[in-house]
Design a protein around this motif. Structure first.
Motif, mmCIF file in Angstrom:
data_model
loop_
_atom_site.group_PDB
_atom_site.id
_atom_site.type_symbol
_atom_site.label_atom_id
_atom_site.label_comp_id
_atom_site.label_asym_id
_atom_site.label_seq_id
_atom_site.Cartn_x
_atom_site.Cartn_y
_atom_site.Cartn_z
ATOM 1 N N LYS A 191 -11.723 -0.485 -8.060
ATOM 2 C CA LYS A 191 -11.028 -1.767 -8.055
ATOM 3 C C LYS A 191 -10.767 -2.189 -9.490
ATOM 4 O O LYS A 191 -11.677 -2.178 -10.316
ATOM 5 C CB LYS A 191 -11.859 -2.839 -7.350
ATOM 6 N N GLU B 273 0.836 -1.205 0.000
ATOM 7 C CA GLU B 273 0.000 0.000 0.000
ATOM 8 C C GLU B 273 0.864 1.246 0.000
ATOM 9 O O GLU B 273 1.895 1.299 0.668
ATOM 10 C CB GLU B 273 -0.877 -0.036 1.257
ATOM 11 N N THR C 105 -13.582 4.177 -3.891
ATOM 12 C CA THR C 105 -12.504 3.250 -4.215
ATOM 13 C C THR C 105 -12.798 2.588 -5.548
ATOM 14 O O THR C 105 -13.888 2.049 -5.750
ATOM 15 C CB THR C 105 -12.365 2.169 -3.127
ATOM 16 N N SER D 99 -5.074 9.963 -0.829
ATOM 17 C CA SER D 99 -5.135 8.961 -1.889
ATOM 18 C C SER D 99 -4.404 7.720 -1.380
ATOM 19 O O SER D 99 -3.386 7.821 -0.709
ATOM 20 C CB SER D 99 -4.500 9.465 -3.179
ATOM 21 N N THR E 152 -3.377 3.640 -2.684
ATOM 22 C CA THR E 152 -3.350 2.595 -3.707
ATOM 23 C C THR E 152 -2.836 1.315 -3.075
ATOM 24 O O THR E 152 -1.813 1.324 -2.389
ATOM 25 C CB THR E 152 -2.452 3.004 -4.892
ATOM 26 N N THR F 76 -6.512 -1.598 -5.990
ATOM 27 C CA THR F 76 -7.556 -0.643 -5.640
ATOM 28 C C THR F 76 -6.925 0.723 -5.421
ATOM 29 O O THR F 76 -5.786 0.832 -4.960
ATOM 30 C CB THR F 76 -8.319 -1.054 -4.366
ATOM 31 N N THR F 77 -7.674 1.751 -5.759
ATOM 32 C CA THR F 77 -7.253 3.125 -5.526
ATOM 33 C C THR F 77 -8.402 3.880 -4.889
ATOM 34 O O THR F 77 -9.518 3.864 -5.411
ATOM 35 C CB THR F 77 -6.861 3.828 -6.846
ATOM 36 N N ARG F 78 -8.129 4.504 -3.741
ATOM 37 C CA ARG F 78 -9.155 5.285 -3.045
ATOM 38 C C ARG F 78 -8.762 6.754 -3.041
ATOM 39 O O ARG F 78 -7.634 7.106 -2.719
ATOM 40 C CB ARG F 78 -9.322 4.813 -1.599
#
Length: 169
Positions: A111, A57, A109, A72, A74, A86-88
């Motif tokens: 995916k 992460e 998020t 952010s 990832t 996943t990216t939030r």
């Protein structure tokens, strides 16, 4: 603010309040804070009844403006059920009330698993307490609802609870 580097070990358990599934991860990482924000990297191992694996992460948080920041995160996930990323992107509010830190992270998020698989808006509310200057314990509650990009349909609301500890050195 001068730059500040710290290392940490983190353990977090989760439970889905929708289906009762339980998970846990144990990770270690580094956090580097500067005037431009904080950068955090972590490698973790996790397991639940359906899968085992881990993730790497990277998280960036902007400097606060009146208790607000942007974040952010990832994650690259490697599991026995398949790999994904996943990216939030989220807005984060946090404030201290005595020894307790209260926070809210609201965002979405995405995916990716062979293309965009889902987009999940979520709201996570938490409270943490520094038991010692190096040991933080926290509890969180989250509500999310996933949008499946392949079928173009919304899933069910997915409430979850988390409890964790983080030791910084």
């Amino acid at each position: 603010m001068p730059s500040n580097k710290s290392f940490f070990v983190k353990n977090e358990a989760s439970i889905s309040l929708r289906d009762g599934s339980i998970g846990d991860y144990l990770g270690g990482g580094i956090k580097y804070s500067t005037q431009a924000g904080s950068y955090e990297g972590m490698v973790a191992f996790r397991a639940n009844k359906d899968s085992k694996g881990g993730f790497a992460e990277f998280k960036y948080t902007t400097p606060k403006v009146k208790d607000m920041a942007l974040e952010s995160r990832t994650r690259v996930q490697i599991e026995d059920t398949g790999n994904s990323m996943t990216t939030r992107l989220a807005a984060k509010y946090s404030t201290n009330i005595g020894k307790i830190n209260i926070y809210e992270i609201a965002g979405a998020t995405a995916k990716f698993k062979g293309g965009l698989k889902s987009l999940t808006p979520s709201s996570l509310t938490g409270a943490g307490i520094n038991v010692t200057p190096k040991l933080n314990c926290y509890v969180e509650g989250e509500v999310s609802k996933s949008y499946n990009a392949q079928t173009k349909s919304w899933g069910k609301f997915s409430p979850a609870a988390y409890v964790g500890v983080k030791y910084t050195f």
